[in-house]
Design an enzyme around this catalytic site. Structure first.
Site, mmCIF file in Angstrom:
data_model
loop_
_atom_site.group_PDB
_atom_site.id
_atom_site.type_symbol
_atom_site.label_atom_id
_atom_site.label_comp_id
_atom_site.label_asym_id
_atom_site.label_seq_id
_atom_site.Cartn_x
_atom_site.Cartn_y
_atom_site.Cartn_z
ATOM 1 N N ASP A 42 0.860 -1.179 0.000
ATOM 2 C CA ASP A 42 0.000 0.000 0.000
ATOM 3 C C ASP A 42 0.899 1.233 0.000
ATOM 4 O O ASP A 42 2.076 1.153 0.378
ATOM 5 C CB ASP A 42 -0.905 0.019 1.238
ATOM 6 C CG ASP A 42 -2.172 0.849 1.035
ATOM 7 O OD1 ASP A 42 -3.254 0.249 0.918
ATOM 8 O OD2 ASP A 42 -2.070 2.094 0.979
ATOM 9 N N ASN A 95 -6.068 -5.045 -5.903
ATOM 10 C CA ASN A 95 -7.172 -4.357 -5.237
ATOM 11 C C ASN A 95 -7.010 -2.846 -5.170
ATOM 12 O O ASN A 95 -7.998 -2.126 -5.080
ATOM 13 C CB ASN A 95 -7.306 -4.927 -3.817
ATOM 14 C CG ASN A 95 -8.175 -4.084 -2.924
ATOM 15 O OD1 ASN A 95 -9.388 -4.018 -3.084
ATOM 16 N ND2 ASN A 95 -7.535 -3.401 -1.962
ATOM 17 N N TYR A 161 -13.602 6.871 -13.971
ATOM 18 C CA TYR A 161 -13.551 5.657 -13.143
ATOM 19 C C TYR A 161 -14.172 4.483 -13.898
ATOM 20 O O TYR A 161 -13.616 3.379 -13.926
ATOM 21 C CB TYR A 161 -14.298 5.921 -11.846
ATOM 22 C CG TYR A 161 -14.295 4.808 -10.835
ATOM 23 C CD1 TYR A 161 -13.197 4.603 -10.004
ATOM 24 C CD2 TYR A 161 -15.409 3.983 -10.682
ATOM 25 C CE1 TYR A 161 -13.209 3.590 -9.048
ATOM 26 C CE2 TYR A 161 -15.435 2.975 -9.726
ATOM 27 C CZ TYR A 161 -14.325 2.779 -8.913
ATOM 28 O OH TYR A 161 -14.345 1.778 -7.976
ATOM 29 N N LYS A 165 -12.389 0.977 -14.934
ATOM 30 C CA LYS A 165 -12.894 -0.283 -14.399
ATOM 31 C C LYS A 165 -13.413 -1.204 -15.506
ATOM 32 O O LYS A 165 -13.358 -2.436 -15.367
ATOM 33 C CB LYS A 165 -13.977 -0.009 -13.360
ATOM 34 C CG LYS A 165 -13.442 0.618 -12.068
ATOM 35 C CD LYS A 165 -12.429 -0.285 -11.370
ATOM 36 C CE LYS A 165 -12.048 0.241 -9.994
ATOM 37 N NZ LYS A 165 -11.112 -0.651 -9.275
ATOM 38 N N THR A 196 -16.642 1.201 2.567
ATOM 39 C CA THR A 196 -15.204 1.299 2.779
ATOM 40 C C THR A 196 -14.834 2.784 2.806
ATOM 41 O O THR A 196 -15.650 3.643 2.433
ATOM 42 C CB THR A 196 -14.432 0.609 1.649
ATOM 43 O OG1 THR A 196 -14.674 1.333 0.419
ATOM 44 C CG2 THR A 196 -14.879 -0.845 1.473
#
Length: 261
Positions: A42, A95, A161, A165, A196
């Site tokens: 990360d 991810n 986005y 995706k 999240t």
């Protein structure tokens, strides 16, 4: 060790990007609990090390590294860390991602489009590029790419986005076909809005509270609620399961029924 072989990841080496929070952190906890050895990356190294300490305290073997998936060298280094520390790579979860500001397509500038592609699309491409050769050589492995419901259909106000995706699903299906005969499975998961930090921290329109905005997003879902992190992670575990040996090239919607319309 899990009693059910479908959920037994004992000894598996699992690499997860974007692991410091959200789906990545929750998946790391679940895989670790089921016996996996973890390689976590990360850009938020403080939170990443906090998670690693927590997992280590539970007896999970963990290796961590700063990883900006927009840099190919970082994605390559994550695979190298898995091999150096644990000697193999059985599972990879691409991810890491970033959310866009809400704006119309014509308001979206090149800088935002580049940001979305650099992280959300190139980050997956770079991961695949370095994960696949290792798994193909071992004739074993499973890769899960995190796309979105925005990758399966139109997504008003988040065009950049959605474009990135959609590209993730194209990469997933292509990689799945190329790797299938070498014993490697590649799938994508496509969640609806999930609770999240990417969603709870989204910038809301002026005068609209976070709770009101979340209710607005949920109104598009037949279940009339957003997904809990655990619900999406359960689907991720299913796609990663050692028992799911004949499932590849799929883009699984975890959406409370949105795609049924």
């Amino acid at each position: 060790m899990a009693a059910d072989a479908m959920l037994d990841f004992s000894g598996k080496v699992a690499l997860i990007t974007g692991a410091a929070s959200g789906l990545g952190a929750a998946l790391a906890q679940e895989l670790g609990r089921r016996g996996a050895r973890l390689v976590l990356g990360d850009i938020n190294t403080a939170s990443l090390e906090g998670l690693a300490d927590e997992l280590g305290g539970q007896g999970v073997e963990v290796a961590t590294r700063h990883c900006d998936v927009a840099r190919e060298s970082d994605c390559e280094a994550m695979v190298a860390l898995a091999l150096e520390r644990f000697g193999s790579l059985d599972i990879a979860v691409n991810n890491a991602g970033v959310a866009p500001p809400m704006m119309s397509l014509e308001e979206t500038d090149e800088a935002e489009l580049d940001r979305q592609y650099n992280v959300n699309q190139k980050g997956v491409f770079f991961g695949l590029r370095h994960q696949l050769p290792v798994m193909k050589a071992a004739r074993n492995g499973v890769i899960l790419n995190v796309s979105s419901m925005a990758g399966l259909g139109g997504a008003p106000k988040i065009a950049s986005y959605a474009a990135a995706k959609h590209a993730v699903i194209g990469l997933t299906k292509t990689a799945a076909i190329e790797a299938a005969s070498r014993g490697v499975r590649v799938n994508a998961i496509c969640p609806f809005f999930t609770m999240t930090p990417m969603v709870t921290g989204i910038e809301t329109p002026d005068g609209v509270s976070a709770e009101e905005f979340q209710a607005f997003l949920a109104s598009a879902c037949p279940m009339k609620r957003l997904a809990d992190t655990a619900e999406v992670v359960s689907a991720m575990l299913m796609l990663l399961s050692p028992a799911m040996t004949y499932v590849t090239g799929q883009a699984l919607a975890v959406d409370g029924g949105v795609s049924a319309y």
